[in-house]
Each structure stands twice: as structure tokens, then as C-alpha cells.
Scaffold this active site. Structure first.
Site, PDB file in Angstrom:
ATOM      1  N   THR A  28       0.837  -1.197   0.000  1.00 61.07           N
ATOM      2  CA  THR A  28       0.000   0.000   0.000  1.00 61.07           C
ATOM      3  C   THR A  28       0.877   1.255   0.000  1.00 61.07           C
ATOM      4  OG1 THR A  28      -0.202   0.192   2.422  1.00 61.07           O
ATOM      5  CG2 THR A  28      -1.740  -1.285   1.289  1.00 61.07           C
ATOM      6  N   GLY A  29       0.337   2.335  -0.573  1.00 62.43           N
ATOM      7  CA  GLY A  29       1.092   3.578  -0.635  1.00 62.43           C
ATOM      8  C   GLY A  29       2.437   3.392  -1.316  1.00 62.43           C
ATOM      9  N   SER A  30       2.414   2.816  -2.533  1.00 64.23           N
ATOM     10  CA  SER A  30       3.679   2.342  -3.119  1.00 64.23           C
ATOM     11  C   SER A  30       4.050   2.997  -4.439  1.00 64.23           C
ATOM     12  CB  SER A  30       3.617   0.821  -3.297  1.00 64.23           C
ATOM     13  OG  SER A  30       2.434   0.413  -3.967  1.00 64.23           O
ATOM     14  N   GLY A  49       8.867   6.408  -2.702  1.00 65.40           N
ATOM     15  CA  GLY A  49       9.484   6.197  -1.400  1.00 65.40           C
ATOM     16  C   GLY A  49       9.702   4.755  -1.013  1.00 65.40           C
ATOM     17  N   ILE A  50       9.516   4.459   0.278  1.00 67.39           N
ATOM     18  CA  ILE A  50       9.737   3.114   0.805  1.00 67.39           C
ATOM     19  C   ILE A  50       8.823   2.113   0.115  1.00 67.39           C
ATOM     20  CG2 ILE A  50       9.495   1.661   2.858  1.00 67.39           C
ATOM     21  CD1 ILE A  50      10.319   4.139   4.519  1.00 67.39           C
ATOM     22  N   SER A  90       7.545   3.153  12.462  1.00 65.31           N
ATOM     23  CA  SER A  90       8.555   4.211  12.495  1.00 65.31           C
ATOM     24  C   SER A  90       9.275   4.176  13.832  1.00 65.31           C
ATOM     25  CB  SER A  90       7.879   5.571  12.308  1.00 65.31           C
ATOM     26  OG  SER A  90       8.759   6.631  12.638  1.00 65.31           O
ATOM     27  N   TYR A 103       1.090  11.539  14.957  1.00 64.42           N
ATOM     28  CA  TYR A 103       1.799  10.605  14.082  1.00 64.42           C
ATOM     29  C   TYR A 103       2.448   9.489  14.911  1.00 64.42           C
ATOM     30  CZ  TYR A 103       5.471   8.817  11.001  1.00 64.42           C
ATOM     31  OH  TYR A 103       6.321   8.003  10.272  1.00 64.42           O
TER      32      TYR A 103
END
Length: 260
Positions: free
Chosen positions: A13-15, A18-19, A141, A154
Site C-alpha cells: 500500500t502507498g507504493s 518512497g519506501i 517508524s 503521528y
């Protein structure tokens, strides 16, 4: 170590950057059928196309869905009902003084950072268990362990991610969280670039000052790269990581100086 994930399917996801993008690149290179995810159709299409060209893996596809909503998660599940590897990487961040964070922003951070992973894992994990193999990774994180005063909301979501990365005994399914430190991702670079411009310094100088002043415990004395974080994610997604589960694995450059 050769990581071979042929015959496996993976959703990150969210790909589109970035990472997440670095992880999809590694998974595609390992032979997995990879699904890219993002909120913007053009970026999803371009990321999938670039990955196919870079790796020669024609089984890279994309799903456009806002996973910060229940509807977006349902769409992703409908389009990819069964995956062997789930990397919950979608996330938002941003500094804001605690007393100025409204309810809506707290909710948004939890919806994107926590509930997206909860909803997808709730669907996929039982199916992985039924098949006898699976890998789930929550990209948390170092802020989960050392919640930053400048963005408490966050940090709280990142701690929550670690808390829900639960193992499933004798199932063949592993669930872990990976804790990157400050990483030179697209979002971080844009954020730091804006602040550097405001202060009239170069991005390189701003990064160096950030590490020296805000993350002085860093051993590597720099930001990590998305590829360095993706390497850890790739390992825990592999066959070789079958005994690693229920763990919070740090890739923080030594920012957290605790022994454990």
C-alpha cells in the site's frame, strides 16, 4: 541471500514512491506478482509501468484506492481478494503542536496509518492461515518508540501499528512491524525542501542540521534511503524469515540507542 518469491502475490500500500516503491521494486525483482497502490490513477499506472520495464516482470499491476477510507479498503479487497504478502505502508505525517491538532486530524491520521492496515489484514490474514503461508508487514517508524513532540498524533499511530502486529502460532503466517528512522523518501524530501527554502539553506545542509539537532543519537549521521528500509521489509517477506514473527524490527540508523 537470494530471495525467491515466484508463485507469490504481494500488495504494497502507498507504493507509488518512497519506501513503498522501493519495496515493490524488490518484490518484483524476486519474481512476485506485485500490486502497486496509490490514490492517483496516473501515478499508479506510471509506477506499475516503470516497475515492469525495470524488472522485466510483466505481473506488476495497480489498484487505485484511498485506503484511508473503508470504501477504499473494500475496493482494494475486491480487486485483490487473495494475496500472499501484505505490506501496510500507506501513511501520512506532518508536524503540528499538540494543542492545535483538531479531532478531524487525529481521525485522519488513524484512518490512514492504522485502520488501512487493520482492515486489509483482517481480510487477508485468515485466508493466509487457511493456505498455510503468508507475510504481513506494518511499516511503522522509530517514532513509535520515541514519540516526537512536534507530531504526537503521528507517533501515536505508529505505536498502534506495532501493537497490532500480532503473530499467529504454527500457521505459516508471520506478522511483523518495521521501524524506519528518518528516511529520504519523496514526502520527507519535499517537506524538508520547503523548510530549507524558507530558511535559505540547501537541502543537504538542512538534512545535516536536522540529524544533528533533532536526531543526535543517529549512528549513521544521515537519513536512510528507501532502498535500505525496503531491504529489511524484503527479508521479512521472504521464505528465509519463517521464524521472525511478532517482532518490531528497527532500520533507524541507530537513532534509538536502546539495547532492545
Amino acid at each position: 541471500m537470494r530471495i525467491d518469491l515466484r508463485e507469490r502475490s504481494a500488495l504494497v500500500t502507498g507504493s507509488t514512491a518512497g519506501i513503498g516503491y522501493a519495496t515493490t521494486l524488490g518484490l518484483a525483482e524476486s519474481g512476485a506478482r506485485v500490486i502497486v497502490n496509490g490514490r492517483e490513477p496516473d501515478r499508479v499506472h506510471e509506477a506499475a509501468k516503470t516497475l515492469r520495464e525495470a524488472t522485466g516482470n510483466d505481473e506488476v499491476t495497480g489498484i487505485t484506492a484511498d485506503l484511508g477510507t473503508a470504501e477504499g479498503c473494500a475496493r482494494a479487497i475486491e480487486e485483490a481478494p487473495d494475496v500472499d504478502v501484505l505490506v501496510n505502508n500507506a501513511g501520512v505525517f506532518g508536524p503540528q503542536p499538540f494543542a492545535q491538532i483538531p479531532d478531524e486530524e487525529w481521525q485522519r491520521f488513524f484512518d490512514v496509518n492504522v485502520m488501512s492496515g487493520v482492515r486489509l489484514a483482517r481480510h487477508h490474514v485468515p485466508r493466509m492461515v487457511a493456505r498455510g503461508w503468508g507475510r504481513v508487514v506494518f511499516v511503522s517508524s522509530e517514532s513509535a518508540q520515541q514519540i516526537p513532540a512536534e507530531m504526537v498524533h503521528y507517533g501515536a499511530t505508529k505505536t498502534a501499528q506495532v501493537g497490532i502486529a500480532e503473530s499467529y502460532p504454527a500457521s505459516g503466517v508471520t506478522v511483523n512491524s518495521v521501524l524506519p528512522g528518518p528516511t529520504r523518501s519523496e514526502g520527507i524530501q519535499a517537506f524538508m525542501g520547503s523548510l530549507a527554502e524558507q530558511q535559505g539553506v540547501s537541502l543537504e545542509q538542512f538534512e545535516a542540521d536536522f540529524i544533528a539537532n533533532e536526531r543526535p543519537a543517529s549512528v549513521i549521521r544521515r537519513l536512510s534511503t528507501p532502498e535500505e528500509v525496503a531491504a529489511m521489509i524484503m527479508f521479512v517477506c521472504s521464505e528465509q524469515a519463517s521464524s521472525v514473527t511478532g517482532s518490531a524490527l528497527r532500520v533507524d540508523g541507530g537513532v534509538d540507542r536502546s539495547v532492545f
